[in-house]
Design a protein around this motif. Structure first.
Motif, mmCIF file in Angstrom:
data_model
loop_
_atom_site.group_PDB
_atom_site.id
_atom_site.type_symbol
_atom_site.label_atom_id
_atom_site.label_comp_id
_atom_site.label_asym_id
_atom_site.label_seq_id
_atom_site.Cartn_x
_atom_site.Cartn_y
_atom_site.Cartn_z
ATOM 1 N N ALA A 59 -0.669 15.080 21.953
ATOM 2 C CA ALA A 59 -0.651 14.380 20.670
ATOM 3 C C ALA A 59 -1.982 14.556 19.954
ATOM 4 O O ALA A 59 -3.008 14.865 20.555
ATOM 5 N N HIS A 60 -1.913 14.346 18.663
ATOM 6 C CA HIS A 60 -3.089 14.257 17.803
ATOM 7 C C HIS A 60 -3.148 12.785 17.397
ATOM 8 O O HIS A 60 -2.282 12.317 16.656
ATOM 9 N N LEU A 61 -4.125 12.049 17.917
ATOM 10 C CA LEU A 61 -4.264 10.630 17.605
ATOM 11 C C LEU A 61 -5.319 10.431 16.528
ATOM 12 O O LEU A 61 -6.373 11.081 16.552
ATOM 13 N N VAL A 62 -5.035 9.517 15.600
ATOM 14 C CA VAL A 62 -6.020 9.112 14.599
ATOM 15 C C VAL A 62 -6.076 7.591 14.625
ATOM 16 O O VAL A 62 -5.067 6.917 14.426
ATOM 17 N N ILE A 63 -7.267 7.069 14.905
ATOM 18 C CA ILE A 63 -7.491 5.627 14.981
ATOM 19 C C ILE A 63 -8.469 5.246 13.880
ATOM 20 O O ILE A 63 -9.603 5.736 13.852
ATOM 21 N N ASP A 64 -8.034 4.383 12.977
ATOM 22 C CA ASP A 64 -8.885 3.862 11.910
ATOM 23 C C ASP A 64 -9.049 2.366 12.139
ATOM 24 O O ASP A 64 -8.060 1.670 12.395
ATOM 25 N N TYR A 65 -10.287 1.862 12.036
ATOM 26 C CA TYR A 65 -10.444 0.414 12.112
ATOM 27 C C TYR A 65 -11.574 -0.059 11.214
ATOM 28 O O TYR A 65 -12.508 0.683 10.917
ATOM 29 N N VAL A 66 -11.422 -1.293 10.741
ATOM 30 C CA VAL A 66 -12.450 -1.968 9.971
ATOM 31 C C VAL A 66 -13.120 -2.929 10.948
ATOM 32 O O VAL A 66 -12.500 -3.919 11.363
ATOM 33 N N PRO A 67 -14.354 -2.627 11.362
ATOM 34 C CA PRO A 67 -14.997 -3.449 12.380
ATOM 35 C C PRO A 67 -15.307 -4.866 11.897
ATOM 36 O O PRO A 67 -15.556 -5.092 10.705
ATOM 37 N N GLY A 68 -15.296 -5.763 12.844
ATOM 38 C CA GLY A 68 -15.816 -7.107 12.635
ATOM 39 C C GLY A 68 -17.205 -7.147 13.236
ATOM 40 O O GLY A 68 -18.110 -6.439 12.795
ATOM 41 N N ASP A 69 -17.356 -7.903 14.328
ATOM 42 C CA ASP A 69 -18.651 -8.019 14.983
ATOM 43 C C ASP A 69 -18.928 -6.895 15.974
ATOM 44 O O ASP A 69 -20.060 -6.744 16.428
ATOM 45 N N TRP A 70 -17.893 -6.096 16.326
ATOM 46 C CA TRP A 70 -18.037 -5.114 17.389
ATOM 47 C C TRP A 70 -17.579 -3.722 16.976
ATOM 48 O O TRP A 70 -16.669 -3.575 16.183
ATOM 49 N N LEU A 71 -18.216 -2.722 17.589
ATOM 50 C CA LEU A 71 -17.801 -1.323 17.502
ATOM 51 C C LEU A 71 -17.417 -0.884 18.910
ATOM 52 O O LEU A 71 -18.004 -1.353 19.901
ATOM 53 N N VAL A 72 -16.476 0.044 19.018
ATOM 54 C CA VAL A 72 -16.179 0.611 20.333
ATOM 55 C C VAL A 72 -17.222 1.686 20.631
ATOM 56 O O VAL A 72 -17.599 2.465 19.750
ATOM 57 N N GLU A 73 -17.719 1.697 21.845
ATOM 58 C CA GLU A 73 -18.695 2.702 22.250
ATOM 59 C C GLU A 73 -17.916 3.995 22.484
ATOM 60 O O GLU A 73 -16.951 4.026 23.234
ATOM 61 N N SER A 74 -18.316 5.070 21.815
ATOM 62 C CA SER A 74 -17.487 6.279 21.747
ATOM 63 C C SER A 74 -17.296 6.976 23.092
ATOM 64 O O SER A 74 -16.211 7.494 23.361
ATOM 65 N N LYS A 75 -18.303 7.007 23.951
ATOM 66 C CA LYS A 75 -18.121 7.677 25.239
ATOM 67 C C LYS A 75 -17.073 6.948 26.076
ATOM 68 O O LYS A 75 -16.221 7.577 26.713
ATOM 69 N N SER A 76 -17.109 5.625 26.065
ATOM 70 C CA SER A 76 -16.113 4.879 26.839
ATOM 71 C C SER A 76 -14.715 5.100 26.262
ATOM 72 O O SER A 76 -13.735 5.162 27.016
ATOM 73 N N LEU A 77 -14.615 5.254 24.936
ATOM 74 C CA LEU A 77 -13.315 5.542 24.327
ATOM 75 C C LEU A 77 -12.813 6.917 24.761
ATOM 76 O O LEU A 77 -11.633 7.080 25.102
ATOM 77 N N LYS A 78 -13.695 7.914 24.770
ATOM 78 C CA LYS A 78 -13.306 9.260 25.217
ATOM 79 C C LYS A 78 -12.800 9.231 26.654
ATOM 80 O O LYS A 78 -11.788 9.860 26.982
ATOM 81 N N LEU A 79 -13.494 8.502 27.522
ATOM 82 C CA LEU A 79 -13.071 8.410 28.916
ATOM 83 C C LEU A 79 -11.746 7.657 29.041
ATOM 84 O O LEU A 79 -10.885 8.034 29.843
ATOM 85 N N TYR A 80 -11.581 6.600 28.265
ATOM 86 C CA TYR A 80 -10.317 5.847 28.272
ATOM 87 C C TYR A 80 -9.160 6.751 27.845
ATOM 88 O O TYR A 80 -8.126 6.819 28.518
ATOM 89 N N LEU A 81 -9.329 7.467 26.744
ATOM 90 C CA LEU A 81 -8.264 8.358 26.283
ATOM 91 C C LEU A 81 -8.003 9.467 27.299
ATOM 92 O O LEU A 81 -6.854 9.848 27.540
ATOM 93 N N GLY A 82 -9.055 9.977 27.927
ATOM 94 C CA GLY A 82 -8.897 11.004 28.947
ATOM 95 C C GLY A 82 -8.147 10.514 30.172
ATOM 96 O O GLY A 82 -7.504 11.296 30.878
ATOM 97 N N ALA A 83 -8.205 9.215 30.433
ATOM 98 C CA ALA A 83 -7.522 8.641 31.600
ATOM 99 C C ALA A 83 -6.007 8.725 31.477
ATOM 100 O O ALA A 83 -5.293 8.571 32.466
#
Length: 152
Positions: A59-83
């Protein structure tokens, strides 16, 4: 859930988690919580497994978000998606589970995900979800993924 100071992957050599459930998503404080803006993550090579056949799905995933108090840390997101690479689940489940996990972690002002799945058996499946309407005044560009066009 990891706190803003308990980064599990940032600045460390980290193995790919064995499953999405084992993956830890980290968050960091948003340096501009008073500003409405969109952060976009694009994963054009997302992979999971068909839960019936065990064959790979892409798949080609596209995630858009308007942050509140937090941002997702990109390396952890890459590892999560890789899982998901060795995870058996239907397209709809993968797409929505990713979005819900991010919403739980970040409590964003808005989040949408587009899961553009490549055809298997001649049928592409696209999955879309959002938390509600995008806040007024936020520029939300098109996700930029062309609709699938088969030969015909």
């Amino acid at each position: 859930m990891a706190s803003a100071t308990d980064h599990t992957t940032l600045g460390k050599q980290t193995a790919l988690p064995q499953s999405p459930e084992e993956a830890v998503l980290d968050r960091v404080p948003n340096p501009h919580p008073d500003t409405l803006y969109v952060a976009r993550f694009t994963a054009p090579e997302f992979t999971s497994l068909c839960p019936v056949t065990g064959q790979p799905d892409f798949a080609h995933l596209v995630i858009d978000y308007v942050p509140g108090d937090w941002l997702v840390e990109s390396k952890s997101l890459k590892l999560y998606l890789g899982a998901f690479r060795n995870h058996g689940a239907f397209h709809e489940d993968c797409t929505i589970a990713i979005a819900k996990r991010l919403v739980e972690l970040l409590a964003p002002k808005y989040l949408r995900i587009g899961g553009y799945w490549y055809p298997r058996g001649g049928i592409p499946i696209d999955v879309f979800w959002q938390t509600g309407p995008c806040p007024d005044g936020v520029w939300l560009p098109d996700q930029g993924v062309a609709p699938y066009r088969g030969r015909g």
